[in-house]
Design a protein around this motif. Structure first.
Motif, PDB file in Angstrom:
ATOM      1  N   CYS A   1      -0.136   7.371   5.850  1.00  0.00           N
ATOM      2  CA  CYS A   1       1.149   7.066   6.494  1.00  0.00           C
ATOM      3  C   CYS A   1       2.016   8.310   6.670  1.00  0.00           C
ATOM      4  CB  CYS A   1       1.911   6.022   5.687  1.00  0.00           C
ATOM      5  SG  CYS A   1       2.636   6.649   4.164  1.00  0.00           S
TER       6      CYS A   1
ATOM      7  N   GLY B   1       0.816  -1.214   0.000  1.00  0.00           N
ATOM      8  CA  GLY B   1       0.000   0.000   0.000  1.00  0.00           C
ATOM      9  C   GLY B   1       0.848   1.261   0.000  1.00  0.00           C
ATOM     10  N   HIS B   2       2.100   1.113   0.417  1.00  0.00           N
ATOM     11  CA  HIS B   2       2.946   2.302   0.525  1.00  0.00           C
ATOM     12  C   HIS B   2       4.069   2.312  -0.505  1.00  0.00           C
ATOM     13  CE1 HIS B   2       0.401   3.338   3.790  1.00  0.00           C
ATOM     14  NE2 HIS B   2       0.544   2.092   4.210  1.00  0.00           N
TER      15      HIS B   2
ATOM     16  N   CYS C   1      -0.805  10.464   1.851  1.00  0.00           N
ATOM     17  CA  CYS C   1      -1.260   9.150   2.315  1.00  0.00           C
ATOM     18  C   CYS C   1      -1.443   9.188   3.833  1.00  0.00           C
ATOM     19  CB  CYS C   1      -0.216   8.103   1.932  1.00  0.00           C
ATOM     20  SG  CYS C   1      -0.638   6.420   2.427  1.00  0.00           S
TER      21      CYS C   1
ATOM     22  N   CYS D   1       1.533   7.389  -2.312  1.00  0.00           N
ATOM     23  CA  CYS D   1       1.477   5.929  -2.132  1.00  0.00           C
ATOM     24  C   CYS D   1       0.281   5.339  -2.895  1.00  0.00           C
ATOM     25  CB  CYS D   1       1.287   5.573  -0.666  1.00  0.00           C
ATOM     26  SG  CYS D   1       2.602   6.106   0.431  1.00  0.00           S
TER      27      CYS D   1
HETATM   28 ZN   LIG Z   1       1.571   5.563   2.473  1.00  0.00          ZN
END
Ligand SMILES: [Zn+2]
Length: 317
Positions: A170, A157-158, A168, A175
């Motif tokens: 995160c 996912g990243h 994102c 991402c």
């Molecule tokens: Zn991410």
């Protein structure tokens, strides 16, 4: 016949089940995930295991936990959605239950379940992509779960798709998860419904109707439902997610050449509306795409049970 207990620890729910060697769940139970501290979460996990053992004998426990799990399959090193950090989950649960325990990342557990008992039983190399609120992933290579040197592989996912792209969850930008997740779908749907009402009158009517007239109340399942009814805007929004997913799968094909991609998670409920654009985009983004065999793209078949079944089976490995 040995039975294993699989425990799926998520941000809101702990689900546990007794699983036989064929991947069948014989009994199951659930708890809310405590949000106070690690000790409460461990107590809830042990409580679920004890409840199941009252009626079923079990030899091992496998725990699938959201977060980074160390290579020793023992500690959760980092979990953004849970209140523990660097807790020795394996030793604590083992001491409380007297059973051997293995801890795995939850996405790894789900992928293992699909590989052993679900959508990918016929292949040796597969990649699973779970498209829920975020994007999870895991790899099975040569018939074994690929954990990486530190136990943290498969965080697909990243993978960065767009330099300086969308922010994102995160904290980084661009991402895959910022483009091909349930969260991205909802963001795009709310934005489109707000703009479409002015620019293209009528185009967002169905989505707005489902959301009670408020574009900010649109949810992922509403977009999926509208797309399945044939709503053009909703189908476009799902296809957009599929296209980003396909572009990423083209890159993953270049690295791993898997036999199958298995797509799970809530957004996968859109079925072919998601898979067809993903497949088209993947074929366009693989070098020599017309001259080489490529992976098949399949829907996951085990649904929410995959976490329990995979964790239980990995407890035996
Ligand atoms: Zn991410």
């Amino acid at each position: 016949m040995t039975h294993s207990i699989g425990v799926d620890v998520g941000g809101t729910k702990i689900a546990a089940g007794v699983v036989d060697e064929k991947g069948e769940i014989l009994a199951s139970t659930r708890r809310d995930t405590p949000s106070q501290d690690a000790a409460s979460i461990i107590a809830a996990i042990v409580g679920a295991i004890d409840e199941l053992r009252a009626d079923h004998a079990a030899d091992v426990v496998g725990i699938g936990a959201a977060g980074f799990v160390d290579a020793g399959r023992s500690r959760v090193v980092f979990a953004p959605n849970l209140v523990w950090q660097d807790v020795d989950l394996r030793d604590e649960v083992s001491a409380a239950t007297g059973l051997p325990v293995v801890v795995e990342n939850d996405a790894n557990a789900a992928a293992w379940a699909e590989f052993r008992f679900g959508a990918a039983v016929d292949v040796d190399d597969m990649m699973m992509l779970t498209i829920g609120t975020g994007v999870g992933g895991a790899l099975v290579l040569n018939g074994a779960l690929y954990r990486g040197s530190h136990g943290m592989s498969g965080e697909v996912g990243h993978v960065r798709l767009v330099p300086d792209g969308q922010l994102c969850a995160c904290g980084l930008r661009g991402c895959l998860e910022a483009y091909a997740s349930g969260r991205a779908l909802v963001r795009n749907a709310r934005s489109a419904a707000t703009k479409a009402a002015a620019a293209l009158p009528g185009s967002a009517d169905r989505l707005l109707e489902l959301a009670g007239g408020d574009p900010h109340a649109i949810t992922g399942p509403m977009v999926t439902a509208a797309a399945k009814e044939g709503d053009v805007l909703a189908a476009y929004l799902i296809a957009e997610v599929g296209t980003w997913l396909g572009a990423a799968m083209g890159s993953f094909t270049a690295i791993f050449d898997p036999a199958a991609f298995v797509i799970g998670g809530g957004v996968a409920d859109a079925g072919e509306l998601l898979l067809k654009p993903a497949e088209d985009a993947m074929r366009r983004s693989v070098t020599g795409g017309n001259y080489r065999p490529q992976a098949t793209i399949r829907l996951a078949t085990l649904g929410n049970e995959a976490g329990i079944v995979g964790a239980a089976d990995l407890g035996r490995v």
